[in-house]
Design an enzyme around this catalytic site. Sequence first.
Site, PDB file in Angstrom:
ATOM      1  N   HIS A 177       4.501  43.469  18.337  1.00  0.00           N
ATOM      2  CA  HIS A 177       3.359  44.172  18.455  1.00  0.00           C
ATOM      3  C   HIS A 177       3.926  45.722  19.100  1.00  0.00           C
ATOM      4  O   HIS A 177       4.777  45.777  19.867  1.00  0.00           O
ATOM      5  CB  HIS A 177       2.655  43.460  19.704  1.00  0.00           C
ATOM      6  CG  HIS A 177       1.397  44.385  20.286  1.00  0.00           C
ATOM      7  ND1 HIS A 177       0.062  44.537  19.556  1.00  0.00           N
ATOM      8  CD2 HIS A 177       1.228  45.369  21.167  1.00  0.00           C
ATOM      9  CE1 HIS A 177      -0.693  45.130  20.105  1.00  0.00           C
ATOM     10  NE2 HIS A 177       0.060  45.652  21.264  1.00  0.00           N
ATOM     11  N   ASP A 179     -11.164  38.496  24.948  1.00  0.00           N
ATOM     12  CA  ASP A 179     -10.643  39.802  24.977  1.00  0.00           C
ATOM     13  C   ASP A 179     -11.531  40.644  24.217  1.00  0.00           C
ATOM     14  O   ASP A 179     -11.587  41.864  24.816  1.00  0.00           O
ATOM     15  CB  ASP A 179      -9.295  39.229  24.174  1.00  0.00           C
ATOM     16  CG  ASP A 179      -8.702  40.786  24.051  1.00  0.00           C
ATOM     17  OD1 ASP A 179      -8.293  41.182  25.156  1.00  0.00           O
ATOM     18  OD2 ASP A 179      -8.539  41.092  22.712  1.00  0.00           O
ATOM     19  N   ARG A 219     -14.526  47.203  28.734  1.00  0.00           N
ATOM     20  CA  ARG A 219     -13.310  48.144  29.765  1.00  0.00           C
ATOM     21  C   ARG A 219     -13.694  49.424  28.921  1.00  0.00           C
ATOM     22  O   ARG A 219     -13.372  50.341  29.566  1.00  0.00           O
ATOM     23  CB  ARG A 219     -12.030  47.456  29.444  1.00  0.00           C
ATOM     24  CG  ARG A 219     -11.648  46.312  30.179  1.00  0.00           C
ATOM     25  CD  ARG A 219     -10.456  45.672  29.971  1.00  0.00           C
ATOM     26  NE  ARG A 219      -9.302  46.597  29.900  1.00  0.00           N
ATOM     27  CZ  ARG A 219      -8.337  46.308  29.236  1.00  0.00           C
ATOM     28  NH1 ARG A 219      -8.017  45.380  28.464  1.00  0.00           N
ATOM     29  NH2 ARG A 219      -7.180  47.240  29.501  1.00  0.00           N
ATOM     30  N   SER A 279      -4.642  41.425  27.630  1.00  0.00           N
ATOM     31  CA  SER A 279      -5.489  41.708  26.294  1.00  0.00           C
ATOM     32  C   SER A 279      -4.309  41.504  25.046  1.00  0.00           C
ATOM     33  O   SER A 279      -4.882  40.748  24.157  1.00  0.00           O
ATOM     34  CB  SER A 279      -5.840  43.121  26.378  1.00  0.00           C
ATOM     35  OG  SER A 279      -6.474  43.322  25.009  1.00  0.00           O
ATOM     36  N   LYS A 281      -3.889  37.761  22.423  1.00  0.00           N
ATOM     37  CA  LYS A 281      -3.901  37.641  21.070  1.00  0.00           C
ATOM     38  C   LYS A 281      -2.715  37.182  20.427  1.00  0.00           C
ATOM     39  O   LYS A 281      -2.618  36.207  19.524  1.00  0.00           O
ATOM     40  CB  LYS A 281      -4.340  38.968  20.625  1.00  0.00           C
ATOM     41  CG  LYS A 281      -5.965  39.286  20.769  1.00  0.00           C
ATOM     42  CD  LYS A 281      -6.137  40.800  20.395  1.00  0.00           C
ATOM     43  CE  LYS A 281      -5.660  41.680  21.594  1.00  0.00           C
ATOM     44  NZ  LYS A 281      -6.249  43.177  21.273  1.00  0.00           N
TER      45      LYS A 281
END
Lengths: 448, 448
Positions: free
Chosen positions: B82, B161, B168, B183, B187
């Site tokens: 990520h 999320d 948010r 968050s 995932k």
Amino acid sequence: MVIPRLIEHKRDGHALTPEQWSSLIREYTLGRVPDYQMSALLMAIVFRGLEPAELAALTDAMIASGDRLRFEGHPVPVADKHSTGGVGDKVSLVLAPMVASCGVAVPMMSGRGLGHTGGTLDKLESIPGFRTDLSLREARDQIDRLGCAMLGQTPEIAPADKRLYALRDVTGTVESVPLLAASIMSKKLAEGLNGLVLDVKTGSGAFLTDSALALELARTMIGLGESRGCPTVALLTAMDRPLGRACGNALEVEEAIEALRGRGPADLMEVTYALAAEMLALVGAAPDLIEARRRLEEAVTSGRALETFARVIEAQGGNPAVVDDPAVLPQARAVEVFRAERGGRVERVEPRRIGRAIVELGGGRATLEDSIDPTVGFVVTVKPGDVVRAGEPIASVFARDQSGVALGMAALREAVTIGEHGRLTPLISHRITARGVDAPPEALGCPS
Amino acid sequence: MVIPRLIEHKRDGHALTPEQWSSLIREYTLGRVPDYQMSALLMAIVFRGLEPAELAALTDAMIASGDRLRFEGHPVPVADKHSTGGVGDKVSLVLAPMVASCGVAVPMMSGRGLGHTGGTLDKLESIPGFRTDLSLREARDQIDRLGCAMLGQTPEIAPADKRLYALRDVTGTVESVPLLAASIMSKKLAEGLNGLVLDVKTGSGAFLTDSALALELARTMIGLGESRGCPTVALLTAMDRPLGRACGNALEVEEAIEALRGRGPADLMEVTYALAAEMLALVGAAPDLIEARRRLEEAVTSGRALETFARVIEAQGGNPAVVDDPAVLPQARAVEVFRAERGGRVERVEPRRIGRAIVELGGGRATLEDSIDPTVGFVVTVKPGDVVRAGEPIASVFARDQSGVALGMAALREAVTIGEHGRLTPLISHRITARGVDAPPEALGCPS
């Protein structure tokens, strides 16, 4: 106006401009800013606070969201008092007619019981027939005739505050000095006053138990009032024990009437005279506090103060015979005396426990829809520091039935502690004006 | 569960229990907790943070709000990467097929461009016919066959999320390390991984420009991954200049294909190899980072990595000819060379300005509904520290028309500064594992 950027700005510790506050509150009142953005902003304010200019702009915007009372050219000055709330606090009932009968108009806009504290409106409504839902026009007419009206917050006054308060109540954002100050002052400043006196309660039975926070709230509200052209003074008064003896709606009305005859409990008389004298002095209706006090005492001893109360009651639909006959008030069906379980010195009379017990007895609301029983409550005749003998009667429980009596007796056992070392904290601990904390309690002649 | 009490508890600096987090997120996902309470709580978290046990419980609850990929009994290990997002960051396109061709399955779930940063999905969709909206079942089947799928967040994964992120975004509560960590990790942990590598960008073009915050985010995510049974490593990589040379969707696909042939820009190759090697080592597909790197280089030089990419493109509906012929990609209609306005040393190539210009040229979204033009962007061939002569070509603008070219040239004039003292910050500044920051950049063979 991009709301998320405003929220981030406040979150990061920066000030919003007066224009931003004004358009934010306007858009919120019009339903164009969603609650989920407002609640995030409110939480950021809890952590970051508000600069004085921000607080003033927010308060102005809340006032501008509705209508206001206008007294321009009124023949007498106009003043009001606000209390942050406590147990046994029936000061408004005594003070409003007392001050009005000394030539100062009092547009007393009050609230209902909240949490463990009682509310002036609930107390007044224990007088059969009494209506508190006056319109601004009715209130204004009555003030012109009698010098005093006692009413609830009308829908016209600061509607933005009404909506914000409901949101704060469910989002953990009540406990913020600037938000409390803006909420209180937006309503009071909309009354068009020449002077405002604040009774900021401190101690275990107050909402702000910490006296440093209470002092900060007092200073913040004074700064706000003065900057908006309303001379403002605050007294910090003790709420670590109930004020006076009676706690409960009809019981407090009865005690307030006694006080208007000059026969109320010493602490109630003292706090009421001190606050009322500040009102007279603030608006120039008396040259100083000593002369103000003299005139107030004269209004009581002459019977004028009580007569004003009777006229207000009559004007608002209530039975004015109540001032001469307490039996006009609804009476509790079950009453029982509470006796000291041991001899010694009273250490604590816990107002929060007593206030909670009144709610449990049906004399306050657990939800907004609850109706209340005006008859229930307590009369507690001792204060911390008093010496008692075992078995001496020190309180009474007023309830609907025997199970209520049992509940009330249990509450008193928890609320009243008898030991060796009780003492009374000062009734009025600080006097705060725009110039700061400027008089020790002794100068005010307060017992301590 | 009384939500206002939970909010107050967090506001006052206390931790909520795992059970409270779990029921809060469940009730929120079911629409039983209103947004205005959630946003107040989120703002309280911005100020108070979350304890490790709270963060783990919140993340677990977000995962449990939806479905997940399951690889129990899968013949090869499963890993993913990520990135926190940057400009010119086409690493995923190179890394996924490279790692898959070394025997590690890669369920690469990516996002779209956000603000000034590009998104892997937008880049992939510049390949004619390429679909990224695979279902979990399709993704799983493709991973079984090809070792890799490249897809968007499906509606089944962490729906809590999705809702929280949207809230948010409009309530000023994005910038919170624990909320960012929850968050991202909800995932990734739903992908059923054996290992996860994080590319945490730092510098002016990153979302977290402050490297101390980036480090805190890395540590938080590693703690969370490890506590959830997913070995996790992070590299902090420079985003004070674009990564590689190409910035813009189709341009980056072309550069990624070059990189899969081993001919990508040095910085892109370096970051990709470093992250990919961590993935192989984490899941035990290579005994150490050096051997991992050797195998990855072999996958590139042998052509296996590029072939895997071609198969993935074909499987997802795209035209695989693109790997041999960049002309398959849509081409910008107007291209112009940008020349150094003076001689000297390049001081800055500002990624945020370049990323914003891509959005302005139509290559990114200003609102969620915008469609994007994949052809536009920049190729910038210089880095801070490079010496240039006046008039030397240092970049190209790719636009729809001449007015776009003018806009792009103006952006480059702002983004690229030439002076006397430019220097390149380290490409990989920290390597962070569960044991801490355990290797200086030199140990990784990074140019600095």
